[in-house]
Design a protein around this motif. Structure first.
Motif, PDB file in Angstrom:
ATOM      1  N   GLY A  40       0.817  -1.211   0.000  1.00 25.11           N
ATOM      2  CA  GLY A  40       0.000   0.000   0.000  1.00 25.11           C
ATOM      3  C   GLY A  40       0.843   1.250   0.000  1.00 25.11           C
ATOM      4  N   TYR A  41       1.946   1.218   0.763  1.00 30.63           N
ATOM      5  CA  TYR A  41       2.825   2.389   0.820  1.00 30.63           C
ATOM      6  C   TYR A  41       3.490   2.620  -0.533  1.00 30.63           C
ATOM      7  CZ  TYR A  41       6.648   5.473   2.079  1.00 30.63           C
ATOM      8  OH  TYR A  41       7.527   6.521   2.118  1.00 30.63           O
ATOM      9  N   TYR A  42       3.950   1.548  -1.191  1.00 33.90           N
ATOM     10  CA  TYR A  42       4.593   1.689  -2.491  1.00 33.90           C
ATOM     11  C   TYR A  42       3.630   2.271  -3.530  1.00 33.90           C
ATOM     12  CZ  TYR A  42       8.468  -1.125  -0.733  1.00 33.90           C
ATOM     13  OH  TYR A  42       9.536  -1.580  -0.015  1.00 33.90           O
ATOM     14  N   LEU A  43       2.395   1.795  -3.526  1.00 30.53           N
ATOM     15  CA  LEU A  43       1.403   2.299  -4.461  1.00 30.53           C
ATOM     16  C   LEU A  43       1.109   3.779  -4.206  1.00 30.53           C
ATOM     17  CD1 LEU A  43      -1.106  -0.705  -4.575  1.00 30.53           C
ATOM     18  CD2 LEU A  43       0.511  -0.007  -6.359  1.00 30.53           C
ATOM     19  N   GLN A  44       1.006   4.136  -2.940  1.00 27.37           N
ATOM     20  CA  GLN A  44       0.681   5.517  -2.594  1.00 27.37           C
ATOM     21  C   GLN A  44       1.821   6.455  -2.942  1.00 27.37           C
ATOM     22  OE1 GLN A  44      -2.198   6.317   0.588  1.00 27.37           O
ATOM     23  NE2 GLN A  44      -0.496   7.194   1.686  1.00 27.37           N
ATOM     24  N   VAL A  45       3.052   6.045  -2.669  1.00 32.72           N
ATOM     25  CA  VAL A  45       4.209   6.875  -3.003  1.00 32.72           C
ATOM     26  C   VAL A  45       4.334   7.013  -4.520  1.00 32.72           C
ATOM     27  CG1 VAL A  45       6.731   6.965  -2.965  1.00 32.72           C
ATOM     28  CG2 VAL A  45       5.480   6.402  -0.895  1.00 32.72           C
ATOM     29  N   SER A  46       4.025   5.935  -5.251  1.00 35.06           N
ATOM     30  CA  SER A  46       4.093   5.995  -6.713  1.00 35.06           C
ATOM     31  C   SER A  46       3.091   7.000  -7.266  1.00 35.06           C
ATOM     32  CB  SER A  46       3.820   4.608  -7.305  1.00 35.06           C
ATOM     33  OG  SER A  46       4.797   3.682  -6.878  1.00 35.06           O
ATOM     34  N   LEU A  47       1.882   6.999  -6.694  1.00 34.82           N
ATOM     35  CA  LEU A  47       0.840   7.902  -7.180  1.00 34.82           C
ATOM     36  C   LEU A  47       1.074   9.350  -6.739  1.00 34.82           C
ATOM     37  CD1 LEU A  47      -2.368   5.733  -6.651  1.00 34.82           C
ATOM     38  CD2 LEU A  47      -1.312   6.365  -8.827  1.00 34.82           C
ATOM     39  N   LEU A  48       1.557   9.543  -5.501  1.00 35.05           N
ATOM     40  CA  LEU A  48       1.666  10.883  -4.944  1.00 35.05           C
ATOM     41  C   LEU A  48       3.092  11.435  -4.940  1.00 35.05           C
ATOM     42  CD1 LEU A  48      -0.847  10.554  -1.982  1.00 35.05           C
ATOM     43  CD2 LEU A  48      -1.184  11.751  -4.139  1.00 35.05           C
ATOM     44  N   PHE A  65       5.988   9.905  -7.610  1.00 35.78           N
ATOM     45  CA  PHE A  65       6.592   9.715  -8.921  1.00 35.78           C
ATOM     46  C   PHE A  65       5.683  10.178 -10.061  1.00 35.78           C
ATOM     47  CE2 PHE A  65       8.909   6.599  -6.304  1.00 35.78           C
ATOM     48  CZ  PHE A  65      10.201   7.068  -6.534  1.00 35.78           C
ATOM     49  N   LEU A  66       4.363  10.019  -9.922  1.00 31.81           N
ATOM     50  CA  LEU A  66       3.458  10.517 -10.957  1.00 31.81           C
ATOM     51  C   LEU A  66       3.492  12.043 -11.051  1.00 31.81           C
ATOM     52  CD1 LEU A  66       1.333   9.980 -13.101  1.00 31.81           C
ATOM     53  CD2 LEU A  66      -0.412   9.957 -11.299  1.00 31.81           C
ATOM     54  N   ILE A  68       4.767  14.435 -14.294  1.00 29.17           N
ATOM     55  CA  ILE A  68       3.973  15.550 -14.835  1.00 29.17           C
ATOM     56  C   ILE A  68       4.783  16.840 -14.815  1.00 29.17           C
ATOM     57  CG2 ILE A  68       1.937  16.987 -14.452  1.00 29.17           C
ATOM     58  CD1 ILE A  68       0.550  14.492 -13.330  1.00 29.17           C
ATOM     59  N   ILE A  69       5.477  17.097 -13.714  1.00 27.12           N
ATOM     60  CA  ILE A  69       6.259  18.329 -13.569  1.00 27.12           C
ATOM     61  C   ILE A  69       7.406  18.369 -14.572  1.00 27.12           C
ATOM     62  CG2 ILE A  69       7.859  19.510 -12.020  1.00 27.12           C
ATOM     63  CD1 ILE A  69       5.970  18.744  -9.727  1.00 27.12           C
TER      64      ILE A  69
END
Length: 336
Positions: free
Chosen positions: A184-192, A194-195, A199-200
């Motif tokens: 869950g932590y890996y998914l959340q860090v990826s979304l918030l 690396f994504l 974009i930036i």
């Protein structure tokens, strides 16, 4: 005991007793970062509230970023206490501080992404129907969304952590043996993390290409300041997030390698946490903000100087009154 190993089902576990404890140094740095962050972001908030127009989209973003940094900063004394001693604040405080930690982290990156999109629309999409009112509305919606998303994202982290004993010291953190927590932590860090980073990077590639083709120096300065702010975030937080991904895959290593890995982890953590006191320094690249800050200090000096003058004048008046009264008394005695 040095490099002592235990063989259990072809799995080597190293019991290292002489690993250098970098946690104490981290705790001291956390306290210093807390002091500088409160001072810097506090002054920045004063400048924005007293001298800047908060209806301006950029100023509104900067104000929310300063608040985000302060929310993150509040947690530092608690993590410093854990590093220097152990967690002494109980389970409820553990959950609250974890929530505040992630609210500050997530809101910062969402706000930085929104600032980048605002710059992208302003600089690159010249024919986009955007005026000051629309930019202001976009900034307000983006700031509100940043806080809502970051608070919602932090709740899952706060629920998972707890204050529990590992051997002797009490620590505040998630269960280390729960694979669902890690996933869950890996998914959340990826979304918030690396994504938004992706974009930036795309937006700023287009922004820099457009700016280099123009001759507007004012637009150059604005983009450079925002670029420095965004770059500072990823320079500070990037190595730490990469380290968090690496750590679980290095379970069976020698004591010397484990010591180097933990020192690198703590250094990356200090660098990441220091970001909350860097933004005020970067904002000082703006000449207008520097002038406001100098004006803020000069007004305080003038106020103190005027206060001193009033006090001095009152003292002179009191002395003159006293001398006049004494002279009148002497004349009265002589007439008698």
């Amino acid at each position: 005991m040095g490099n002592t190993s235990v063989n259990n089902s072809d799995k080597v576990v190293y019991l290292c007793d002489e690993i250098f404890d970098f946690a104490t140094i981290s705790g001291v740095f956390f306290i210093l970062i807390f002091i500088f962050s409160v001072a810097g972001n506090g002054l920045l908030l004063c400048v924005l509230l007293f001298y800047e127009n908060l209806k301006n989209a950029t100023n509104l973003f900067v104000l929310n970023l300063a608040c985000s940094d302060l929310v993150f900063t509040v947690t530092l004394p608690f993590w410093a206490t854990q590093m220097l001693h152990h967690w002494v604040f109980g389970d409820i405080c553990c959950k609250l501080m974890t929530a505040a930690y992630f609210v500050g982290l997530y809101s910062s990156i969402i706000l930085l992404t929104a600032i980048t999109l605002d710059r992208f629309i302003t600089v690159v999409l010249k024919y986009w129907p955007s005026n000051q009112v629309r930019r202001q509305r976009f900034a307000m919606v983006a700031c509100a969304a940043a806080w809502v998303i970051s608070i919602a994202g932090s709740l899952s982290d706060a629920v998972k952590v707890k204050a529990e004993k590992h051997n002797i010291p009490v620590t505040c953190g998630p269960p280390s043996d729960d694979p669902d927590v890690k996933l869950g932590y890996y998914l959340q860090v990826s979304l918030l993390f690396f994504l938004p980073f992706f974009i930036i990077v795309l937006c700023y590639s287009a922004i820099l290409k457009t700016v280099l083709q123009s001759s507007n120096r004012k637009k150059h300065r604005t983009v450079v300041v925002v670029l420095c702010i965004v770059a500072a975030f990823f320079i500070c937080w990037g190595p730490y997030n990469v380290m968090l991904f690496i750590l679980p895959f290095y379970e069976h290593i020698s004591c010397n390698a484990q010591e180097r890995l933990m020192i690198a982890y703590h250094i990356c953590q200090i660098l990441a946490f220091s970001h909350c006191c860097m933004n005020p320094l970067l904002y000082m690249l703006s000449q207008k903000l520097r002038e406001h800050l100098l004006h803020l200090f000069s007004c305080e000096k003038v106020r103190r100087k005027n206060s001193g003058r009033v006090t001095g004048q009152w003292t002179v008046i009191q002395r003159a009154t006293s001398v006049t009264q004494n002279s009148a008394d002497m004349l009265e005695l002589r007439s008698l």
